[in-house]
Write an enzyme that holds these catalytic residues in place. Structure first.
Site, PDB file in Angstrom:
ATOM      1  N   ASP A 100       5.218  -4.477   6.145  1.00  9.16           N
ATOM      2  CA  ASP A 100       5.572  -5.822   6.579  1.00  9.16           C
ATOM      3  C   ASP A 100       5.709  -6.823   5.414  1.00  9.16           C
ATOM      4  O   ASP A 100       6.699  -7.542   5.302  1.00  9.16           O
ATOM      5  CB  ASP A 100       4.438  -6.225   7.531  1.00  9.16           C
ATOM      6  CG  ASP A 100       4.674  -7.535   8.186  1.00  9.16           C
ATOM      7  OD1 ASP A 100       5.530  -7.576   9.070  1.00  9.16           O
ATOM      8  OD2 ASP A 100       4.011  -8.522   7.787  1.00  9.16           O
ATOM      9  N   ASP A 107       2.361  -0.463  11.848  1.00  8.77           N
ATOM     10  CA  ASP A 107       2.241  -1.797  12.446  1.00  8.77           C
ATOM     11  C   ASP A 107       3.556  -2.570  12.435  1.00  8.77           C
ATOM     12  O   ASP A 107       3.559  -3.793  12.492  1.00  8.77           O
ATOM     13  CB  ASP A 107       1.146  -2.595  11.707  1.00  8.77           C
ATOM     14  CG  ASP A 107       1.446  -2.745  10.229  1.00  8.77           C
ATOM     15  OD1 ASP A 107       2.367  -2.073   9.721  1.00  8.77           O
ATOM     16  OD2 ASP A 107       0.763  -3.544   9.566  1.00  8.77           O
ATOM     17  N   ARG A 142       0.981  -5.239  -5.244  1.00 10.50           N
ATOM     18  CA  ARG A 142       1.112  -6.396  -4.350  1.00 10.50           C
ATOM     19  C   ARG A 142       1.239  -7.592  -5.289  1.00 10.50           C
ATOM     20  O   ARG A 142       0.323  -7.868  -6.046  1.00 10.50           O
ATOM     21  CB  ARG A 142      -0.119  -6.529  -3.453  1.00 10.50           C
ATOM     22  CG  ARG A 142      -0.392  -5.283  -2.584  1.00 10.50           C
ATOM     23  CD  ARG A 142      -1.481  -5.588  -1.555  1.00 10.50           C
ATOM     24  NE  ARG A 142      -2.141  -4.397  -1.049  1.00 10.50           N
ATOM     25  CZ  ARG A 142      -1.745  -3.706   0.026  1.00 10.50           C
ATOM     26  NH1 ARG A 142      -0.667  -4.064   0.672  1.00 10.50           N
ATOM     27  NH2 ARG A 142      -2.429  -2.653   0.429  1.00 10.50           N
ATOM     28  N   ASP A 176      -0.034   2.293   8.368  1.00 15.49           N
ATOM     29  CA  ASP A 176      -0.580   1.512   9.485  1.00 15.49           C
ATOM     30  C   ASP A 176       0.195   1.623  10.799  1.00 15.49           C
ATOM     31  O   ASP A 176      -0.356   1.370  11.860  1.00 15.49           O
ATOM     32  CB  ASP A 176      -0.655   0.020   9.105  1.00 15.49           C
ATOM     33  CG  ASP A 176      -1.593  -0.233   7.935  1.00 15.49           C
ATOM     34  OD1 ASP A 176      -2.373   0.676   7.593  1.00 15.49           O
ATOM     35  OD2 ASP A 176      -1.540  -1.333   7.360  1.00 15.49           O
ATOM     36  N   ARG A 227      -5.398  -1.898   9.145  1.00 13.47           N
ATOM     37  CA  ARG A 227      -5.380  -3.369   9.108  1.00 13.47           C
ATOM     38  C   ARG A 227      -5.646  -3.924  10.505  1.00 13.47           C
ATOM     39  O   ARG A 227      -6.687  -3.622  11.063  1.00 13.47           O
ATOM     40  CB  ARG A 227      -4.036  -3.844   8.573  1.00 13.47           C
ATOM     41  CG  ARG A 227      -4.145  -4.984   7.598  1.00 13.47           C
ATOM     42  CD  ARG A 227      -2.778  -5.384   7.138  1.00 13.47           C
ATOM     43  NE  ARG A 227      -2.338  -4.642   5.982  1.00 13.47           N
ATOM     44  CZ  ARG A 227      -2.583  -4.996   4.723  1.00 13.47           C
ATOM     45  NH1 ARG A 227      -3.239  -6.103   4.482  1.00 13.47           N
ATOM     46  NH2 ARG A 227      -2.167  -4.275   3.709  1.00 13.47           N
ATOM     47  N   THR A 277       4.406   2.724   5.487  1.00 11.70           N
ATOM     48  CA  THR A 277       3.007   2.275   5.555  1.00 11.70           C
ATOM     49  C   THR A 277       2.254   3.189   6.509  1.00 11.70           C
ATOM     50  O   THR A 277       2.799   3.588   7.541  1.00 11.70           O
ATOM     51  CB  THR A 277       2.883   0.812   6.041  1.00 11.70           C
ATOM     52  OG1 THR A 277       1.508   0.563   6.405  1.00 11.70           O
ATOM     53  CG2 THR A 277       3.728   0.508   7.258  1.00 11.70           C
ATOM     54  N   GLY A 320       0.835  -1.209   0.000  1.00  6.14           N
ATOM     55  CA  GLY A 320       0.000   0.000   0.000  1.00  6.14           C
ATOM     56  C   GLY A 320       0.866   1.253   0.000  1.00  6.14           C
ATOM     57  O   GLY A 320       1.855   1.321   0.723  1.00  6.14           O
TER      58      GLY A 320
HETATM   59  O1  F6P Z   1      -1.500  -1.323   4.608  1.00  4.78           O
HETATM   60  C1  F6P Z   1      -2.109  -0.140   4.262  1.00  4.78           C
HETATM   61  C2  F6P Z   1      -3.581  -0.317   4.039  1.00  4.78           C
HETATM   62  O2  F6P Z   1      -4.133   0.929   3.678  1.00  4.78           O
HETATM   63  C3  F6P Z   1      -4.348  -0.911   5.225  1.00  4.78           C
HETATM   64  O3  F6P Z   1      -4.626   0.050   6.208  1.00  4.78           O
HETATM   65  C4  F6P Z   1      -5.560  -1.483   4.535  1.00  4.78           C
HETATM   66  O4  F6P Z   1      -6.055  -2.582   5.242  1.00  4.78           O
HETATM   67  C5  F6P Z   1      -5.015  -1.935   3.203  1.00  4.78           C
HETATM   68  O5  F6P Z   1      -3.823  -1.228   2.995  1.00  4.78           O
HETATM   69  C6  F6P Z   1      -5.940  -1.703   2.034  1.00  4.78           C
HETATM   70  O6  F6P Z   1      -5.369  -2.297   0.927  1.00  4.78           O
HETATM   71  P1  F6P Z   1      -5.758  -2.017  -0.601  1.00  4.78           P
HETATM   72  O7  F6P Z   1      -4.905  -0.904  -1.084  1.00  4.78           O
HETATM   73  O8  F6P Z   1      -5.409  -3.288  -1.271  1.00  4.78           O
HETATM   74  O9  F6P Z   1      -7.205  -1.665  -0.622  1.00  4.78           O
END
Ligand code: F6P
Length: 319
Positions: free
Chosen positions: A103, A129, A72, A127, A171, A125, A11
């Site tokens: 991560d 985390d 990803r 998050d 997350r 990130t 992300g």
């Molecule tokens: O890891 C960053 C994040 O924004 C999280 O907070 C969320 O769960 C996820 O990515 C959303 O992912 P995507 O971009 O695949 O919708």
């Protein structure tokens, strides 16, 4: 070490561009060639690699997103995908790789390091985390984005004397909810690390109303989720109007805060220094204001601890 490369993965997070800029300009400043890899590990496998110069990173320090794009990659999770990545890096004569991401991206970098690729990870990130560092790039900006939304929702919540439930990203980590909730003076903060009791929540809302509270802000982390269901339940039990707002990907964009730009610049600089020192399989971070680096295996094994103290402060100040 003559040629390094940089990629962003997972992300996106505000401040990733500032980190790319720092890596590219530090590398060039120290006499290295610097390559950019587009679309994370997916672009690596496809050989989407180009040479970068000082101008390639001009005018980006203030921009959200990532000029290198991100992805990803499912293929890169497999041994075959990782071996392809190694072959491409060798074919391009790349001696060192900087991975900017969360991560999952660090696990990708870790896999490459097991095949002998020299790599350093930079935590990017929203998050927050990642346990070994106090802060990840993008977290501060995301918290401020949420704060801006909370301030606005407080206005309408007060006017209508309603409950406002705001669902934020993160997350399985409650940090965005906790920090934005504390800064925004939220009445309740619901995070996966603590859970919640709907009856207690309704009782708190009713007691607040009796004490003269005109609004009620509840921040829910996505790891708990269910903002709409919480709103319906609150209306049903308390008879007070409730509205849910799911902030979603708004939290991932926007111009990075000064804190994120400075953190990104310091971490990007240190990542290149480490590669030049011959280090590999390291991740950079910040601890008590100081830039640190850790072995990637050890860093990924550290369990995140929730800031109970901050949570208690937010709770004590919410009445
Ligand atoms: O890891 C960053 C994040 O924004 C999280 O907070 C969320 O769960 C996820 O990515 C959303 O992912 P995507 O971009 O695949 O919708």
């Amino acid at each position: 070490m003559k040629k390094i490369a940089v990629l962003t993965s997972g992300g996106d997070a505000p401040g990733m561009n500032a980190a790319i800029r720092a890596v590219v300009r530090t590398g060039l400043d120290k006499g290295l060639s610097v390559m950019g890899i587009q679309r994370g590990f997916s672009g690596l496998i496809n050989g989407e690699i180009f040479e970068m110069d000082r101008r390639s990173v001009a005018d980006i320090i203030h921009r959200g997103g990532t000029i290198l794009r991100t992805a990803r990659s499912e293929e890169f999770r497999t041994e075959a995908g990782q071996k392809k990545g190694v072959a491409i890096l060798n074919a391009f004569g790349i001696d060192g790789l900087v991975v900017i991401g969360g991560d999952g991206s660090f696990h990708g970098g870790q896999a490459l390091s097991k095949y002998g690729i020299k790599m350093v990870g930079i935590p990017g990130t929203i998050d927050n985390d990642i346990a070994y560092t106090d802060c990840t790039i993008g977290f501060d900006t995301a918290v401020n984005t949420v704060l801006d939304a909370i301030n606005k929702l407080r206005d309408t919540s007060t006017s209508h004397e309603r409950v406002s439930i705001v669902e934020v990203m993160g997350r399985n980590c409650g940090d965005i909810a906790l920090y934005a909730g504390l800064a925004g003076g939220a009445e309740s903060i619901i995070v996966p690390e603590k859970g919640y009791d709907i009856n207690l929540l309704c009782k708190t809302i009713l007691e607040g109303k009796l004490r003269g509270k005109m609004h009620n802000l509840i921040i829910v982390a996505e790891g708990v989720g269910g903002a709409n269901e919480i709103a319906s339940k609150i209306e049903e039990v308390t008879g007070i109007g409730a509205r849910a707002t799911i902030l979603g990907h708004i939290q991932r964009g926007g111009s990075p805060t000064a804190n994120d730009r400075i953190l990104a610049s310091r971490l990007g600089y240190r990542a290149v220094e480490l590669l030049l020192e011959g280090k590999s399989a390291r991740v950079v971070g910040v601890k008590d204001g100081k830039i640190i680096d850790e072995d990637i295996d050890e860093a990924l094994a550290i369990k995140r601890s929730f800031d109970e103290k901050l949570y208690s402060i937010a709770e004590a100040l919410s009445y």
